[in-house]
Design an enzyme around this catalytic site. Structure first.
Site, PDB file in Angstrom:
ATOM      1  N   TRP A  78      -2.321  39.837  34.121  1.00 15.92           N
ATOM      2  CA  TRP A  78      -2.736  41.119  34.701  1.00 15.92           C
ATOM      3  C   TRP A  78      -4.193  41.137  35.124  1.00 15.92           C
ATOM      4  O   TRP A  78      -4.549  41.725  36.143  1.00 15.92           O
ATOM      5  CB  TRP A  78      -2.403  42.280  33.756  1.00 15.92           C
TER       6      TRP A  78
ATOM      7  N   ASP B 288      -8.772  47.753  32.167  1.00 17.11           N
ATOM      8  CA  ASP B 288      -7.349  48.050  32.304  1.00 17.11           C
ATOM      9  C   ASP B 288      -6.786  48.070  30.887  1.00 17.11           C
ATOM     10  O   ASP B 288      -6.730  47.044  30.210  1.00 17.11           O
ATOM     11  CB  ASP B 288      -6.672  46.953  33.141  1.00 17.11           C
TER      12      ASP B 288
ATOM     13  N   LYS C 138       3.595  52.678  28.665  1.00 15.94           N
ATOM     14  CA  LYS C 138       3.788  51.903  27.437  1.00 15.94           C
ATOM     15  C   LYS C 138       3.640  52.831  26.214  1.00 15.94           C
ATOM     16  O   LYS C 138       4.608  53.072  25.519  1.00 15.94           O
ATOM     17  CB  LYS C 138       2.769  50.766  27.313  1.00 15.94           C
TER      18      LYS C 138
END
Ligand code: PMP
Length: 345
Positions: free
Chosen positions: A88, A157, A181
């Site tokens: 990511w 992030d 999440k």
């Protein structure tokens, strides 16, 4: 998603608290939704101890959109420095390169993302606009246990470890996270940004990509995803009523320790991430051969455990242990793993 939140959504679906309509039908300009928006904003600020120096945005487009928006809004003429620790953070870097002068200040790619490069070794230019990190690598199971204190704006992030532990907000200048999440359903993205950074946003950005405008319009420059926002507000209530950040951290440590101990003890299951960089949210592991992993997934599914397949980009196995996962379900998985090892080890 916490089971109690799903129950509440079900109970309120057709008639939201006596309003006579569903949130699915509600205008974002209605007084009911204004309350939801205001409450959720307050709740999130309280959970993370975010003061008035910060703007809290509830946006759309996922964390992936922020990969580009950050660079558009914040890079200015300086570099966007990126720390690459897995899939990511690499994606964030790749997207930023299309917009700004992005470069890699440190990377663990050569080490197959087994560790987080020490902050003392990051090659940062003082004139850079910001440093970007991904606090938890969802696919590689690597996480920052400590957040470095830097002299330049730190952008993070936090998509997969948002609201899983207390944070020192003062270490950061911008935090973003897809809600799906730990912090709500898909469709909503949290962006927390220091007011001082908003002053640097260049003029002339498309309105929907302009943090300053989005903040001025309280995240309602266009129609927000009202239903996702509402469900997220229930999740934020749940986190608060369950004991807040300290409690979420305690549970995350407990869940992940259960899995890491069986992996470390057994020799049958392998995890190659350095001990002080192991994710508390995504525990990745492998077996000696891929056929055995297929069998593991089949038998786990028969026992009612799904979603244990590693990400398609790296294979293997992965247990994601987000806030709503009861510790008892991790214990069930550990029992299953012991039995599987007894049969196949
Ligand atoms: N960053 C991280 C750490 C992620 O785990 C994900 C998605 N799993 C993303 C970014 C991309 O998020 P989205 O799908 O919301 O764009």
């Amino acid at each position: 998603m916490p089971a109690t939140v799903l129950e509440q959504v079900k109970a309120e679906l057709l008639d939201y608290r006596g309003s006579g309509i569903s949130v699915l039908e509600m205008s974002h300009r209605s007084s009911e939704f204004a309350r939801i928006a205001e409450q959720s904003q307050l709740q999130l600020r309280q959970l993370l101890a975010v003061d008035d120096d910060w703007k809290v945005l509830f946006l759309q487009g996922g964390a992936s959109s922020q990969f580009s928006l950050l660079a558009m809004n914040l890079a200015g003429k300086g570099y966007a420095e990126h720390i690459i620790t897995g899939h990511w953070s690499k994606r964030a870097f790749q997207e930023a390169t299309a917009i700004a002068s992005a470069r890699i200040a440190a990377s663990s790619e050569q080490q197959d993302y087994r560790d987080i490069p020490a902050a003392a070794e990051w090659r940062l230019d003082d004139a850079s606009a910001y440093v970007h990190i991904t606090t938890n690598e969802t696919i590689h199971g690597v996480a920052y246990q400590d957040i470095p204190q830097l002299d330049m704006p730190l952008v993070a992030d936090m998509s997969s470890d948002f609201l899983s532990r207390p944070i020192d907000i003062n270490r950061f200048s911008l935090i973003y996270a897809g809600a799906q999440k730990n912090a709500g359903p898909a469709g909503l993205t949290y962006v927390l940004i220091k007011r001082s950074l908003l002053e640097q946003v260049p003029a002339g950005l498309p309105s929907m990509f302009d943090y300053r405008l989005l903040a001025a319009k309280k995240s309602m420059l266009n129609t927000p995803p009202v239903f996702s926002w509402y469900v997220a507000s229930l999740v934020l209530d749940w986190v608060t009523n369950s004991g807040g950040m300290e409690k979420m951290q305690q549970l995350a440590l407990k869940r992940s320790a259960l899995l890491y101990s069986i992996i470390t003890e057994s020799g049958f299951y392998q995890n190659s991430v350095a001990e002080n960089a192991r994710s508390r949210m995504n525990v990745v592991f492998r077996l000696q051969n891929p056929e055995l992993e297929v069998k593991f997934l089949q038998q786990a599914a028969q026992a009612g455990m799904i979603g244990l397949k590693g990400h398609r980009s790296i294979g293997g196995l992965r247990a994601s242990l987000y806030n709503a996962m009861p510790v008892s379900e991790v214990e069930t998985l550990v029992e299953f793993m012991r039995e599987f090892e007894r049969q196949h080890g």
